[in-house]
Write an enzyme that holds these catalytic residues in place. Structure first.
Site, PDB file in Angstrom:
ATOM      1  N   ARG A  81      -1.016  -4.019   3.597  1.00 17.51           N
ATOM      2  CA  ARG A  81      -1.485  -4.982   2.610  1.00 17.51           C
ATOM      3  C   ARG A  81      -2.200  -6.147   3.274  1.00 17.51           C
ATOM      4  O   ARG A  81      -1.906  -6.535   4.407  1.00 17.51           O
ATOM      5  CB  ARG A  81      -0.349  -5.464   1.732  1.00 17.51           C
ATOM      6  CG  ARG A  81       0.308  -6.747   2.153  1.00 17.51           C
ATOM      7  CD  ARG A  81       1.392  -7.218   1.194  1.00 17.51           C
ATOM      8  NE  ARG A  81       1.740  -8.598   1.476  1.00 17.51           N
ATOM      9  CZ  ARG A  81       2.895  -9.156   1.184  1.00 17.51           C
ATOM     10  NH1 ARG A  81       3.834  -8.466   0.579  1.00 17.51           N
ATOM     11  NH2 ARG A  81       3.132 -10.427   1.481  1.00 17.51           N
ATOM     12  N   HIS A 129       6.017  -8.389  -9.294  1.00 15.71           N
ATOM     13  CA  HIS A 129       6.112  -6.951  -9.057  1.00 15.71           C
ATOM     14  C   HIS A 129       7.398  -6.624  -8.316  1.00 15.71           C
ATOM     15  O   HIS A 129       8.043  -7.501  -7.721  1.00 15.71           O
ATOM     16  CB  HIS A 129       4.906  -6.423  -8.282  1.00 15.71           C
ATOM     17  CG  HIS A 129       4.751  -7.015  -6.908  1.00 15.71           C
ATOM     18  ND1 HIS A 129       4.208  -8.258  -6.682  1.00 15.71           N
ATOM     19  CD2 HIS A 129       5.076  -6.521  -5.676  1.00 15.71           C
ATOM     20  CE1 HIS A 129       4.195  -8.514  -5.392  1.00 15.71           C
ATOM     21  NE2 HIS A 129       4.731  -7.484  -4.750  1.00 15.71           N
ATOM     22  N   HIS A 170       9.280 -10.237  -7.569  1.00 21.48           N
ATOM     23  CA  HIS A 170       8.752 -11.370  -6.806  1.00 21.48           C
ATOM     24  C   HIS A 170       7.239 -11.467  -6.956  1.00 21.48           C
ATOM     25  O   HIS A 170       6.567 -10.528  -7.382  1.00 21.48           O
ATOM     26  CB  HIS A 170       9.105 -11.252  -5.321  1.00 21.48           C
ATOM     27  CG  HIS A 170       8.451 -10.093  -4.632  1.00 21.48           C
ATOM     28  ND1 HIS A 170       8.871  -8.783  -4.811  1.00 21.48           N
ATOM     29  CD2 HIS A 170       7.386 -10.029  -3.795  1.00 21.48           C
ATOM     30  CE1 HIS A 170       8.117  -7.972  -4.087  1.00 21.48           C
ATOM     31  NE2 HIS A 170       7.192  -8.696  -3.475  1.00 21.48           N
TER      32      HIS A 170
END
Length: 367
Positions: free
Chosen positions: A337, A321, A171
């Site tokens: 993140r 990734h 994705h």
């Protein structure tokens, strides 16, 4: 599920006025996610000004101050030593923006950056994205924690991870937004053991280049629908609030990067659902071909083995990734993140492929 009461050991007091949460310590003490019932309006449209345009083509402010710089593969992935992301100057941030756009993903080990500094750094590159359904640490909605392991309550969908092929997980972060992400900064601070929990990135520049010229021409100008509806439905089924309803948009299958000017294949099984203008049979067949192309493109992948306190920064516009969930029976993996929004994807017919630019450069150098 409500998060446990915050423990005193999980608070770092920097000033009298502000207390900062140490989410690594929170994770060590137990599950801490919050899922507020907060609803947001749809994300505002904005003009994205990519700071990569301000970079030095040689990226001297960044590379000349590193102790070591090396590429992990010819097509994607660079590792830099001796630089702290928490201490970058504005020019180093600009140069880093260009490097990420060129190399897809850049890695920094032994980083001291915390989520608060991460927010400040991320905001330099664009508006910070608040995830539509993900849990977050207390009072930090812009932080999306990465927290998986066999005993983690967040893993209500753990059976899904085990049952599906890893290839189905490729994705680009929340590509269903109208202006999907540019950069993602991911810091991993806890690993399941000495092995496991790697991540693979794929170069979308090289993925485009590896297609036949005839298929390249057929794809250019086509658009695909990217959707977060399944993700939202899963969250709602778990009793979590879906923060925004505007979660399906159409983007070009081949997009142009605004800084490098290169063509990239912008499609992946995580959120791409159908190709506009094709019937379901045609769309499914072509998508399967492209998904298999990405998953099988070992010559344009980089598989990264994390060490604790490593940060990966990647450009979602030109990479896909996938996380490797091979550790779920052995331990937990934790990190956080920050994701920044960028321009609405577009295709410029005058843009070039990475292969074309490399060949032109080689020709110039030989003359």
């Amino acid at each position: 599920m409500s998060p446990p009461q915050q423990k005193e050991t999980a608070i770092l007091e920097n000033t009298i006025e502000e207390k900062q949460i140490d989410i690594k310590q929170l994770a060590a003490e137990g599950y801490y996610f919050e899922f507020p019932e907060t609803k947001y309006p749809k994300l505002p449209v904005f003009e994205h000004k990519d700071v990569g345009h301000l970079a030095d083509p040689k990226k001297a402010s960044l590379l000349d101050n590193a102790t070591k710089v090396f590429d992990l593969t010819p097509n994607i992935g660079t590792e830099i030593h001796g630089i702290q992301l928490s201490q970058l100057t504005d020019q180093q941030k600009n140069d880093l923006g260009l490097l990420i756009a060129e190399r897809g993903v850049v890695f920094f080990r032994n980083q001291d950056i915390n989520p608060y500094q991460g927010k400040e750094l991320g905001a330099y590159y664009g508006p910070l994205h608040i995830h539509n359904v993900g849990g977050h640490p207390p009072n930090l909605p812009e932080i999306l924690p990465i927290y998986y392991g066999k005993d983690i309550p967040a893993n209500q969908n753990i059976k899904e991870f085990v049952a599906r092929r890893t290839a189905d997980g490729w994705h680009s972060d929340v590509s269903y937004e109208l202006q999907p992400p540019g950069f993602t900064f991911l810091k991993i601070d806890t690993l399941p053991g000495q092995a496991g929990g790697d991540t693979i990135w794929s170069s979308s520049y090289a993925a485009y280049d590896r297609l036949s010229p005839e298929l390249q021409k057929r794809l250019e100008g086509l658009e695909a629908v990217h959707s977060g509806k399944e993700q939202a439905a899963g969250a709602a089924a778990s009793g979590h609030t879906v923060r925004r309803d505007d979660i399906e948009h159409t983007h070009p299958i081949v997009r142009t990067h605004p800084v490098t000017g290169l063509k990239a294949l912008f499609i992946q099984p995580g959120f791409t659902r159908r190709i506009v203008g094709l019937n379901r049979h045609e769309s499914d067949a072509l998508l399967k071909l492209l998904y298999d192309h990405i998953a099988g493109g070992y010559d344009f992948h980089v598989r990264f083995k994390w060490s604790e306190d490593t940060v990966a920064v990647w450009d979602n516009r030109v990479t896909s990734h996938v996380a490797i969930f091979d550790y779920l029976d052995y331990g937990k993996r934790h990190g956080w993140r920050i994701t920044t929004q960028a321009e609405r994807p577009y295709f410029d017919p005058k843009s070039k492929s990475q292969k074309q630019v490399r060949e032109e450069k080689a020709q110039q150098e030989s003359n």
